[in-house]
Design a protein around this motif. Structure first.
Motif, PDB file in Angstrom:
ATOM      1  N   ARG A  80     106.275  10.161  11.986  1.00  0.00           N
ATOM      2  CA  ARG A  80     106.381  11.431  12.376  1.00  0.00           C
ATOM      3  C   ARG A  80     107.670  12.118  12.437  1.00  0.00           C
ATOM      4  N   SER A  81     108.589  11.234  13.251  1.00  0.00           N
ATOM      5  CA  SER A  81     110.165  11.890  13.438  1.00  0.00           C
ATOM      6  C   SER A  81     110.730  11.778  11.987  1.00  0.00           C
ATOM      7  N   TYR A  82     110.376  10.873  11.364  1.00  0.00           N
ATOM      8  CA  TYR A  82     111.126  10.780   9.906  1.00  0.00           C
ATOM      9  C   TYR A  82     110.662  12.058   8.974  1.00  0.00           C
ATOM     10  N   ALA A  83     109.277  12.411   9.290  1.00  0.00           N
ATOM     11  CA  ALA A  83     108.745  13.558   8.392  1.00  0.00           C
ATOM     12  C   ALA A  83     109.469  14.849   8.904  1.00  0.00           C
ATOM     13  N   HIS A  84     109.764  14.939  10.354  1.00  0.00           N
ATOM     14  CA  HIS A  84     110.069  16.088  10.979  1.00  0.00           C
ATOM     15  C   HIS A  84     111.506  16.256  10.500  1.00  0.00           C
ATOM     16  N   ARG A  85     112.149  15.128  10.448  1.00  0.00           N
ATOM     17  CA  ARG A  85     113.879  15.226  10.417  1.00  0.00           C
ATOM     18  C   ARG A  85     114.219  15.375   8.931  1.00  0.00           C
ATOM     19  N   HIS A  86     113.271  15.100   7.896  1.00  0.00           N
ATOM     20  CA  HIS A  86     113.415  15.266   6.489  1.00  0.00           C
ATOM     21  C   HIS A  86     112.197  15.894   5.600  1.00  0.00           C
ATOM     22  N   PRO A  87     112.068  17.131   6.108  1.00  0.00           N
ATOM     23  CA  PRO A  87     110.749  17.719   5.524  1.00  0.00           C
ATOM     24  C   PRO A  87     110.826  17.690   3.945  1.00  0.00           C
ATOM     25  N   GLU A 147     100.739  19.454   9.893  1.00  0.00           N
ATOM     26  CA  GLU A 147     101.565  19.920  10.805  1.00  0.00           C
ATOM     27  C   GLU A 147     102.989  20.662  10.156  1.00  0.00           C
ATOM     28  N   ALA A 148     103.072  20.268   9.003  1.00  0.00           N
ATOM     29  CA  ALA A 148     104.332  20.994   8.404  1.00  0.00           C
ATOM     30  C   ALA A 148     103.945  22.112   7.751  1.00  0.00           C
ATOM     31  N   ALA A 149     102.688  22.451   7.223  1.00  0.00           N
ATOM     32  CA  ALA A 149     102.039  23.559   6.684  1.00  0.00           C
ATOM     33  C   ALA A 149     101.808  24.556   7.443  1.00  0.00           C
TER      34      ALA A 149
END
Length: 181
Positions: A80-87, A147-149
């Motif tokens: 999840r942290s990777y997805a947040h840092r690298h959207p 979450e990103a959307a």
């Protein structure tokens, strides 16, 4: 060039990453890029290889020295942290590795191996590990994509829901049904 494309994707979003935008970022004429990359799909493939390798390293590092639920939580948090840092680059990690690109294949294998290692802590191997890996990837990707959307509008802390998802996976893996002969 691929690393700059990754940074640009994180800034503007993967869907807005174009060869023209990358050429502008690099201060070169668009035709100059074709000396280094065959086209937009080739750039996406190379970006996927890079992002998958980065994610594999983070998953492996997070789970190292841990077992069971502790390893699962650490790996899920790293995901999840990777997805947040690298959207911008994260979505490319969902692309199936190109069999003609050994680095991409190796990155994909390392990412899956990290998940398999965590699942071995639950006694899951073989076909059960494949099934459980698909469960992990589906659950974590589904959550971070929603979450990103901006797909979580209910008045509840999203972090709490994520931790509950991971706790539910832990319960599922500890009670994974025995396969019938």
């Amino acid at each position: 060039m691929v690393r700059e494309a990754a940074r640009l994707a994180d800034e503007v979003g993967y869907q807005q990453l174009t060869l023209a935008a990358l050429a502008g970022r690099l201060g070169v004429a668009l035709p100059s890029l074709y000396k280094h990359i065959r086209g937009a799909d080739a750039l996406s493939q190379k970006l996927s290889a890079l992002a998958t390798a980065e994610l594999a390293t983070e998953l492996t590092t997070a789970a190292a020295g841990r077992a069971g639920g502790d390893a699962l939580r650490a790996m899920a948090d790293a995901y999840r942290s990777y997805a947040h840092r690298h959207p911008g680059r994260y979505p490319t990690t969902q692309r199936v590795p190109d069999p003609s690109d050994p680095e991409h294949v190796e990155a994909g294998e390392r990412a899956v191996a990290a998940i398999f290692a965590v699942l071995r802590g639950y006694g899951l191997t073989g076909d059960d590990a494949v099934d459980a890996t698909r469960v992990v990837r589906s659950a974590l990707h589904g959550f971070v994509a929603l979450e990103a959307a901006g797909g979580f509008g209910l008045p509840r802390e999203v972090d709490r829901s994520y931790h509950q998802l991971v706790a539910g996976l832990d319960v599922a893996f500890r009670s994974w049904p025995a396969r019938r002969a």
